[in-house]
Scaffold this active site. Structure first.
Site, PDB file in Angstrom:
ATOM      1  N   ARG A 112       0.887  -1.179   0.000  1.00 41.91           N
ATOM      2  CA  ARG A 112       0.000   0.000   0.000  1.00 41.91           C
ATOM      3  C   ARG A 112       0.917   1.218   0.000  1.00 41.91           C
ATOM      4  O   ARG A 112       1.674   1.416   0.963  1.00 41.91           O
ATOM      5  CB  ARG A 112      -0.918  -0.021   1.217  1.00 41.91           C
ATOM      6  N   HIS A 139      -7.001   0.891  -6.825  1.00 47.01           N
ATOM      7  CA  HIS A 139      -7.282  -0.013  -5.702  1.00 47.01           C
ATOM      8  C   HIS A 139      -7.976  -1.256  -6.275  1.00 47.01           C
ATOM      9  O   HIS A 139      -9.163  -1.489  -6.047  1.00 47.01           O
ATOM     10  CB  HIS A 139      -8.176   0.712  -4.688  1.00 47.01           C
ATOM     11  N   GLN A 142     -10.054  -3.850  -4.184  1.00 45.29           N
ATOM     12  CA  GLN A 142     -11.351  -3.325  -3.760  1.00 45.29           C
ATOM     13  C   GLN A 142     -12.401  -3.489  -4.867  1.00 45.29           C
ATOM     14  O   GLN A 142     -13.485  -4.015  -4.640  1.00 45.29           O
ATOM     15  CB  GLN A 142     -11.196  -1.835  -3.397  1.00 45.29           C
ATOM     16  N   ASP A 234     -17.192   7.089  -2.220  1.00 45.85           N
ATOM     17  CA  ASP A 234     -15.959   6.903  -1.444  1.00 45.85           C
ATOM     18  C   ASP A 234     -15.671   8.232  -0.756  1.00 45.85           C
ATOM     19  O   ASP A 234     -16.306   9.257  -1.079  1.00 45.85           O
ATOM     20  CB  ASP A 234     -14.821   6.500  -2.395  1.00 45.85           C
ATOM     21  N   CYS A 274     -16.383   1.643  -0.143  1.00 51.15           N
ATOM     22  CA  CYS A 274     -15.227   0.786   0.158  1.00 51.15           C
ATOM     23  C   CYS A 274     -14.862   0.828   1.641  1.00 51.15           C
ATOM     24  O   CYS A 274     -14.202  -0.076   2.138  1.00 51.15           O
ATOM     25  CB  CYS A 274     -14.044   1.191  -0.705  1.00 51.15           C
ATOM     26  N   ARG A 302     -13.632  -8.914   0.350  1.00 49.95           N
ATOM     27  CA  ARG A 302     -12.241  -8.569   0.087  1.00 49.95           C
ATOM     28  C   ARG A 302     -11.351  -9.805   0.306  1.00 49.95           C
ATOM     29  O   ARG A 302     -10.451 -10.079  -0.474  1.00 49.95           O
ATOM     30  CB  ARG A 302     -11.784  -7.448   1.043  1.00 49.95           C
TER      31      ARG A 302
HETATM   32  N1  NVA Z   1      -9.933   6.605  -1.737  1.00 44.44           N
HETATM   33  C1  NVA Z   1      -9.634   6.187  -0.386  1.00 44.44           C
HETATM   34  C2  NVA Z   1      -9.859   4.718  -0.247  1.00 44.44           C
HETATM   35  C3  NVA Z   1      -9.599   4.157   1.127  1.00 44.44           C
HETATM   36  C4  NVA Z   1      -9.758   2.673   1.189  1.00 44.44           C
HETATM   37  C5  NVA Z   1      -8.209   6.566  -0.033  1.00 44.44           C
HETATM   38  O1  NVA Z   1      -7.323   6.390  -0.897  1.00 44.44           O
HETATM   39  O2  NVA Z   1      -7.959   7.023   1.081  1.00 44.44           O
HETATM   40  N1   CP Z   2     -11.360  -0.356   1.816  1.00 46.50           N
HETATM   41  C1   CP Z   2     -10.114  -0.432   2.319  1.00 46.50           C
HETATM   42  O1   CP Z   2      -9.143  -0.637   1.593  1.00 46.50           O
HETATM   43  O2   CP Z   2     -10.047  -0.296   3.668  1.00 46.50           O
HETATM   44  P1   CP Z   2      -8.716  -0.105   4.525  1.00 46.50           P
HETATM   45  O3   CP Z   2      -8.148   1.257   4.178  1.00 46.50           O
HETATM   46  O4   CP Z   2      -9.150  -0.191   5.957  1.00 46.50           O
HETATM   47  O5   CP Z   2      -7.742  -1.188   4.166  1.00 46.50           O
END
Ligand code: NVA
Ligand code: CP
Length: 314
Positions: A112, A139, A142, A234, A274, A302
């Site tokens: 990540r 992502h 997801q 989101d 998500c 997931r």
């Molecule tokens: N768009 C959000 C998704 C979190 C799972 C982010 O990148 O923070």
């Molecule tokens: N939806 C998602 O990726 O959640 P987290 O940021 O908690 O991993």
């Protein structure tokens, strides 16, 4: 079309960095495998026997971390968690050196990161699978879980009308790429200047010609949601964009998913997010916690979809 005339599933890469690595048949195959893993987890209990996977996280996570850790261990593998929330990858030593070291000890990397280029650099320098656990750009885990959830609830995804309302961000990009591969009719509504990247939309439209998917962009949320069978939103401020939060809250206010907006959707429409969600911002508590919400099914799935990804890549 007879079975022999179906296009063959193709895996273009040993990594999952964007969601464009599988052709439409490969993407369909992944969802079928996910269903089997969910129904018969015991069959896959030793897929990762004796394998170690490094989890590198530059940003916080609940769902992604836990579902990868539990999923990998339920397939017989082991996890090494590298917390990079304090020092970004590449700060202490080059990303290439991190990758070249890791491939000597572990059989895969789940990362990540802030910058999609970091994933690409890991993948180029390590001859082991690299999986995107969220970047600024995509992502994919997801979106695959989201489409699996919709397929479970509605059957076929071909022509399924999904509306995405809000920021043209990483989650939106992955929903677009995968919609094209799965034949979904995706309508995206964003404020001006927050549209999804033009090259992501163009690539998806190229694939959509083959699958009869449809990708449409709007600025009016009501227009995008009209008759939709699923409504997705989101957070307005993704991780890494915190400095813009105040300005974003003002711009995105008309894009809140609330009862009034949901009333434009089909009567049996579901609500997707998500997570993590922000009640009172991108979605009201009534919708998020209401009867149309499938957000916890998305979270649960997931794990199954990621197990399928690992099964395909290892
Ligand atoms: N768009 C959000 C998704 C979190 C799972 C982010 O990148 O923070
Ligand atoms: N939806 C998602 O990726 O959640 P987290 O940021 O908690 O991993």
């Amino acid at each position: 079309m007879t079975a022999s005339a179906l296009p063959a599933p193709i895996l273009f890469s040993n990594d999952l960095l964007t969601g464009a690595e599988w052709n439409p048949a490969g993407t369909r195959g992944l969802l079928q495998l996910t269903a089997d893993i969910k129904a018969r987890p015991g069959r896959y209990a030793s897929t990762l026997q004796g394998k170690f996977i490094a989890l590198i996280f530059e940003k916080p996570s609940l769902r992604t971390r836990v579902t990868f850790e539990v999923g990998i261990q339920s397939m017989g593998g082991s996890v090494v968690f590298l917390d990079h929330s304090q020092a970004r990858l590449g700060e202490r030593e080059s990303i290439a050196d991190v990758a070249r070291n890791l491939e000597r000890w572990v059989q895969g990397i789940v990362a990540r990161v802030y910058d999609q280029k970091v994933l690409e650099e890991l993948a180029v320098n390590a001859d082991i699978p690299v999986i995107n656990a969220l970047s600024d750009r995509f992502h994919p885990c997801q979106a695959l879980a989201d489409y699996f959830t919709l397929e479970e609830k509605f059957g076929s995804l071909r022509g399924f009308k999904l509306a995405y309302v809000g920021d043209g961000n990483n989650v939106c990009h992955s929903l677009i790429f995968l919609a094209a591969r799965l034949g979904v009719h995706l309508r995206v509504a964003t404020p001006p200047n927050y549209e999804p990247a033009a090259e992501v939309v163009a690539e998806a439209k190229r694939v959509a010609r083959e699958t009869r998917a449809k990708i449409e962009l709007f600025s009016d949320p009501c227009e995008a949601v009209g008759g939709a069978q699923g409504v997705y939103t989101d957070s307005w401020t993704s991780m890494g964009f915190e400095a813009e939060e105040k300005a974003r809250n003002a711009v995105f206010q008309p894009y809140q998913v609330n009862r009034e907006l949901m009333a434009h959707a089909a009567p049996d429409a579901v609500f997707l997010h998500c997570l993590p969600a922000h009640r009172g911002l991108e979605v009201t508590a009534g919708v998020l916690d209401g009867r149309q919400s499938v957000v916890l099914d998305q979270s649960e799935n997931r794990m199954y979809v990621q197990k399928a990804i690992l099964h395909m890549l290892f």
